[in-house]
Design a protein around this motif. Sequence first.
Motif, PDB file in Angstrom:
ATOM      1  N   THR A  51       0.825  -1.213   0.000  1.00 15.14           N
ATOM      2  CA  THR A  51       0.000   0.000   0.000  1.00 15.14           C
ATOM      3  C   THR A  51       0.859   1.262   0.000  1.00 15.14           C
ATOM      4  N   ASN A  52       0.281   2.319  -0.534  1.00 16.33           N
ATOM      5  CA  ASN A  52       0.870   3.654  -0.431  1.00 16.33           C
ATOM      6  C   ASN A  52      -0.260   4.579   0.022  1.00 16.33           C
ATOM      7  N   PRO A  53      -0.508   4.605   1.355  1.00 19.57           N
ATOM      8  CA  PRO A  53      -1.695   5.306   1.857  1.00 19.57           C
ATOM      9  C   PRO A  53      -1.748   6.781   1.456  1.00 19.57           C
ATOM     10  N   SER A  54      -0.584   7.429   1.258  1.00 20.73           N
ATOM     11  CA  SER A  54      -0.634   8.862   0.953  1.00 20.73           C
ATOM     12  C   SER A  54      -1.378   9.133  -0.361  1.00 20.73           C
ATOM     13  N   GLU A  55      -1.371   8.162  -1.268  1.00 25.73           N
ATOM     14  CA  GLU A  55      -2.093   8.352  -2.539  1.00 25.73           C
ATOM     15  C   GLU A  55      -3.290   7.408  -2.687  1.00 25.73           C
ATOM     16  N   GLY A  56      -3.591   6.654  -1.629  1.00 27.76           N
ATOM     17  CA  GLY A  56      -4.709   5.701  -1.695  1.00 27.76           C
ATOM     18  C   GLY A  56      -4.407   4.503  -2.583  1.00 27.76           C
ATOM     19  N   GLU A  57      -3.110   4.265  -2.830  1.00 19.23           N
ATOM     20  CA  GLU A  57      -2.755   3.177  -3.755  1.00 19.23           C
ATOM     21  C   GLU A  57      -2.682   1.825  -3.039  1.00 19.23           C
ATOM     22  N   ILE A  58      -3.209   0.805  -3.695  1.00 19.89           N
ATOM     23  CA  ILE A  58      -3.069  -0.581  -3.224  1.00 19.89           C
ATOM     24  C   ILE A  58      -2.718  -1.426  -4.442  1.00 19.89           C
ATOM     25  N   PHE A  59      -1.638  -2.205  -4.314  1.00 16.18           N
ATOM     26  CA  PHE A  59      -1.177  -2.945  -5.500  1.00 16.18           C
ATOM     27  C   PHE A  59      -0.482  -4.231  -5.076  1.00 16.18           C
ATOM     28  N   ALA A  60      -0.265  -5.118  -6.046  1.00 21.80           N
ATOM     29  CA  ALA A  60       0.373  -6.402  -5.743  1.00 21.80           C
ATOM     30  C   ALA A  60       1.549  -6.625  -6.683  1.00 21.80           C
ATOM     31  N   PRO A  61       2.608  -7.277  -6.178  1.00 18.98           N
ATOM     32  CA  PRO A  61       3.774  -7.531  -7.038  1.00 18.98           C
ATOM     33  C   PRO A  61       3.515  -8.686  -8.016  1.00 18.98           C
ATOM     34  N   SER A 146      -7.014   5.302  -5.659  1.00 18.45           N
ATOM     35  CA  SER A 146      -6.166   6.444  -6.041  1.00 18.45           C
ATOM     36  C   SER A 146      -6.698   7.220  -7.251  1.00 18.45           C
ATOM     37  N   THR A 147      -7.833   6.813  -7.809  1.00 19.29           N
ATOM     38  CA  THR A 147      -8.225   7.371  -9.108  1.00 19.29           C
ATOM     39  C   THR A 147      -9.493   8.235  -9.050  1.00 19.29           C
ATOM     40  N   GLN A 148      -9.719   8.910  -7.926  1.00 18.47           N
ATOM     41  CA  GLN A 148     -10.926   9.743  -7.822  1.00 18.47           C
ATOM     42  C   GLN A 148     -10.987  10.765  -8.979  1.00 18.47           C
ATOM     43  N   LYS A 149      -9.834  11.421  -9.244  1.00 22.38           N
ATOM     44  CA  LYS A 149      -9.801  12.451 -10.300  1.00 22.38           C
ATOM     45  C   LYS A 149     -10.163  11.839 -11.664  1.00 22.38           C
ATOM     46  N   GLN A 150      -9.554  10.698 -11.960  1.00 18.06           N
ATOM     47  CA  GLN A 150      -9.803  10.039 -13.247  1.00 18.06           C
ATOM     48  C   GLN A 150     -11.274   9.594 -13.349  1.00 18.06           C
ATOM     49  N   CYS A 151     -11.837   9.141 -12.203  1.00 18.71           N
ATOM     50  CA  CYS A 151     -13.242   8.695 -12.232  1.00 18.71           C
ATOM     51  C   CYS A 151     -14.168   9.865 -12.534  1.00 18.71           C
TER      52      CYS A 151
END
Length: 588
Positions: A51-61, A146-151
């Motif tokens: 996770t990268n909470p500062s940007e709301g990112e959640i991802f997997a390797p 992390s994609t509120q703007k894009q949505c």
Amino acid sequence: MADNDLFLGFDLSTQQLKGIVVKADLKLVFEAKVDFDADLRKYGITKGVLTNPSEGEIFAPNNMWLEAFDLVLQRLKAQGLDFSRIAGISGAGMQHGTVFWSTDAEKIMSSLNPAKTLVEQMGPEHSNEAGGVFSHPHSPNWQDASTQKQCEIFDLHLGSPGRLAMVTGSKAHHRFSGPQILRFRTKYPEHYKKTARISLVSSFIASIFMGKIAPIDIGDVGGMNMWDVSKGRWQEDLLALVAGEDGSEGLKEKLGPVPEDGGETLGPISPYFVHRFGFRKDCAVIVCTGDNPSTILALPLQASDAIVSLGTSTTFLMSTPQYQPDPSYHFMNHPATAGLYMFMLCYKNGGLAREHVRDAINDLESSEDANIWAAFNRTLLSTPALGQKDSSKDNARIGLFFPRPEIVPNVKAGSWRYLWNSTSKDLKPVEPGTDSWPSATADARAIVESQFLSLRLRSHNLVHPQRTETGKLLPAQPRRVYLVGGGSNNDAIAKIAGEVLGGSEGVFKLDIGGNACALGSAYKAVWGCRREGRETFEDFVEARWKEEDFVKRVADGYTEGVFEQYGNALTGFEMVENEVIRIAAQGS
Ligand SMILES: Nc1ncnc2c1ncn2[C@@H]1O[C@H](COP(=O)(O)OP(=O)(O)O)[C@@H](O)[C@H]1O
Ligand SMILES: O=C(CO)[C@@H](O)[C@H](O)COP(=O)(O)O
């Protein structure tokens, strides 16, 4: 026709990779799993993700998944599976996640050395670095926010969220691949330029086994916000939005074709697996789909049947011939049958949110019971519906529990508890640890009820009055509620599911292995390999289905009185949601 044949199905989901093997009669013979936190923690993940909470990112390797495939196949082998009996493979991947392939991907995959692991050759081993077959090392996870703007841009691009839902099956969602790829292109322009192809997690699975990039599935493509469902093609304006100055033709090439037939054989398995594990050369790789579309393939669903998947996410699934999109839910193509659609509700705060309450109760009671859910279940069952000892006098306890930002409704993380008076319609916030909301224990019933109340509220247009065997007409509700996913092991949760959602025939769970999603993909492999002519998936499964062996009734459904009590509380539940949305809007 060799009846020695076996069929392999995978489920690559948030917290684990499962592989299961069935015979042509759909009976389960082998099952193995890799738990990411337990087996592959070296990738730095928690609950399967970074996770990268500062940007709301959640991802997997991506590399973790490669290693998981090697491990799950080794575990199946250790159980005695003879891979030369596998006639077909299919798979299910958590929806919406994208894998970005490098220009070297197909070259590397076509010349793998069977003496080495996948991760040793396809990606820098045990690392979170880009390289090898990937132009970016991570796949955005469906929990990403992390994609509120894009949505916001997506929702207006065709005119309105309603129009976007009508065309693509859903309004814009943070986790959907279109907004995710748009953000990826702007955040990592260099990586985007070096990306030759983009897969969903499902087509990533097929690609691994084919040794070349597989097409995206017709069911899973509805999780991208870029596919025109009625026209059966990419929506050009949305492609142009995502591709920007790089041009939509380039993006279309990266995304590749989408075959209409979910049972299509994409090709034989790659020589790597033949030599490393002993698969036979002609083992067919059948189109892989999303985990939710795959789940509806595990059961011969009839009209008004509902599946509730209690996994990391909670999802509510129905199969229907009607395409009735709305911004508040999702419609996707059925993964196997043209003309049918999958209706879906998806909640981010499912299993992990219930675990928070479970842990708080265990701490409070210093519970040392071997069953980690025992104290939670005791509390759940000893608390009256809506916390009302007397439903004509007492206020109803209604809460929302979102340790992660939620999808339905779209609000930030938080917990909210209210008392609702059904006569005056008065709503009062309440603190836990008071007489009217005694500590964490009241949360147990409230969290399970609120999760099911939300499903009931949003699915009411799709269910119809049901007639019992004795001819009595019951109010609109599902015929059967099927529970699947990890939470389906919990009979106390099943009981509340029946009380809130009803079910004229009751609440059922699959009694054949713990995993409907992997089972659905194994069934798809059998169907893809063995169907005759245009035999539909439904007819194929129905002919092999053994009700008494495959499903088990775990709880009553409709219970007169309590079903109506919850029906009444839907008004209060909606008021709570609106209040939380109002508070969230003030705070942002
Ligand atoms: N006995 C149980 N009671 C309630 N929840 C359970 C139980 N067993 C597993 N779970 C829940 O199941 C979730 C995992 O579900 P599963 O379907 O296996 O995962 P995924 O969503 O990764 O496919 C866990 O988060 C856990 O909370
Ligand atoms: O985002 C969604 C559906 O839209 C999720 O349902 C994911 O598809 C993954 O779910 P788990 O199986 O890991 O709970």
